[in-house]
Design a protein around this motif. Structure first.
Motif, short mmCIF file in Angstrom:
data_model
loop_
_atom_site.label_atom_id
_atom_site.label_comp_id
_atom_site.label_asym_id
_atom_site.label_seq_id
_atom_site.Cartn_x
_atom_site.Cartn_y
_atom_site.Cartn_z
N ASP A 47 0.82 -1.22 0.00
CA ASP A 47 0.00 0.00 0.00
C ASP A 47 0.85 1.27 0.00
N SER A 48 1.99 1.22 0.67
CA SER A 48 2.80 2.42 0.82
C SER A 48 4.02 2.48 -0.10
N ASP A 49 4.43 1.34 -0.66
CA ASP A 49 5.64 1.30 -1.49
C ASP A 49 5.26 1.16 -2.96
N ASP A 50 5.61 2.17 -3.76
CA ASP A 50 5.27 2.16 -5.18
C ASP A 50 5.95 1.03 -5.94
N VAL A 51 7.15 0.67 -5.52
CA VAL A 51 7.89 -0.40 -6.21
C VAL A 51 7.17 -1.73 -6.02
N VAL A 52 6.81 -2.05 -4.79
CA VAL A 52 6.12 -3.31 -4.49
C VAL A 52 4.71 -3.30 -5.07
N SER A 53 4.03 -2.17 -4.99
CA SER A 53 2.64 -2.12 -5.47
C SER A 53 2.54 -2.35 -6.97
N GLY A 54 3.60 -2.08 -7.71
CA GLY A 54 3.59 -2.29 -9.15
C GLY A 54 3.98 -3.68 -9.59
N MET A 55 4.39 -4.53 -8.64
CA MET A 55 4.80 -5.90 -8.98
C MET A 55 3.57 -6.78 -9.20
N ARG A 56 3.70 -7.74 -10.08
CA ARG A 56 2.61 -8.69 -10.32
C ARG A 56 2.54 -9.69 -9.15
N VAL A 57 1.32 -10.04 -8.78
CA VAL A 57 1.10 -10.98 -7.68
C VAL A 57 1.76 -12.31 -7.99
N VAL A 58 1.66 -12.77 -9.22
CA VAL A 58 2.22 -14.06 -9.59
C VAL A 58 3.75 -14.06 -9.43
N THR A 59 4.39 -12.93 -9.68
CA THR A 59 5.84 -12.82 -9.51
C THR A 59 6.21 -12.96 -8.04
N ILE A 60 5.42 -12.34 -7.18
CA ILE A 60 5.65 -12.45 -5.74
C ILE A 60 5.49 -13.90 -5.31
N LEU A 61 4.43 -14.56 -5.76
CA LEU A 61 4.19 -15.95 -5.39
C LEU A 61 5.30 -16.87 -5.87
N GLU A 62 5.76 -16.66 -7.11
CA GLU A 62 6.83 -17.49 -7.67
C GLU A 62 8.14 -17.30 -6.91
N SER A 63 8.29 -16.18 -6.22
CA SER A 63 9.51 -15.91 -5.47
C SER A 63 9.53 -16.61 -4.11
N LEU A 64 8.39 -17.11 -3.67
CA LEU A 64 8.33 -17.80 -2.39
C LEU A 64 8.99 -19.18 -2.51
N PRO A 65 9.68 -19.62 -1.45
CA PRO A 65 10.32 -20.94 -1.49
C PRO A 65 9.28 -22.05 -1.67
N MET A 87 0.03 -6.04 -7.32
CA MET A 87 -0.18 -6.00 -5.87
C MET A 87 -1.13 -4.87 -5.47
N LYS A 88 -1.02 -3.71 -6.14
CA LYS A 88 -1.87 -2.58 -5.77
C LYS A 88 -3.34 -2.82 -6.13
N GLY A 89 -3.60 -3.73 -7.06
CA GLY A 89 -4.96 -4.00 -7.49
C GLY A 89 -5.59 -5.19 -6.80
N LEU A 90 -4.88 -5.76 -5.83
CA LEU A 90 -5.37 -6.93 -5.12
C LEU A 90 -6.43 -6.50 -4.11
N GLY A 91 -7.63 -7.07 -4.24
CA GLY A 91 -8.71 -6.75 -3.31
C GLY A 91 -8.49 -7.40 -1.95
N SER A 92 -9.18 -6.90 -0.94
CA SER A 92 -8.99 -7.43 0.42
C SER A 92 -9.42 -8.89 0.52
N SER A 93 -10.50 -9.27 -0.17
CA SER A 93 -10.93 -10.68 -0.11
C SER A 93 -9.94 -11.57 -0.87
N GLN A 94 -9.39 -11.06 -1.97
CA GLN A 94 -8.38 -11.83 -2.70
C GLN A 94 -7.12 -12.01 -1.86
N ALA A 95 -6.71 -10.95 -1.19
CA ALA A 95 -5.53 -11.01 -0.32
C ALA A 95 -5.76 -12.00 0.81
N GLN A 96 -6.96 -12.00 1.38
CA GLN A 96 -7.27 -12.93 2.46
C GLN A 96 -7.26 -14.37 1.96
#
Length: 107
Positions: A47-65, A87-96
């Motif tokens: 929410d507060s970091d423009d760099v992280v908010s612009g990343m794709r959710v799938v990229t974040i998931l693929e980075s997890l061990p 990440m910035k477009g992820l809804g609260s229910s999707q995040a949950q």
């Protein structure tokens, strides 16, 4: 729409900014891969970091061990999240849904 004409200095500044953003995104991916930060922590920073908010959710998931392209795609599909979602477009229910799906796996 025409491409704007940039001066040499503007091109250099834009290039430097792009390199900085790519470096920060690579650092976030590395921290996730090395379990230095969790998905939940990255989600709270989005929410507060423009760099992280612009990343794709799938990229974040693929980075997890333990999560690669196949598991990340399956998670995205099971949580009803488009592969292009950032990440910035992820809804609260999707995040949950993602948090619960990752709970005990790699969160």
């Amino acid at each position: 729409m025409a491409v704007p004409v940039l001066t040499h200095e503007q091109r250099i500044a834009a290039s430097a900014k792009a390199v900085e953003i790519r470096t920060k995104r690579a650092a976030v991916r590395r921290q996730l891969k090395e379990s230095q930060v969790s998905f939940t922590e990255v989600l709270s920073v989005a929410d507060s970091d423009d760099v992280v908010s612009g990343m794709r959710v799938v990229t974040i998931l693929e980075s997890l061990p333990g999560i690669g392209k196949i598991k990340a795609s399956a998670l995205m599909e099971s949580c009803d999240i488009a592969m292009s979602r950032r990440m910035k477009g992820l809804g609260s229910s999707q995040a949950q849904k993602l948090k619960s799906a990752l709970n005990g796996r790699a969160s």
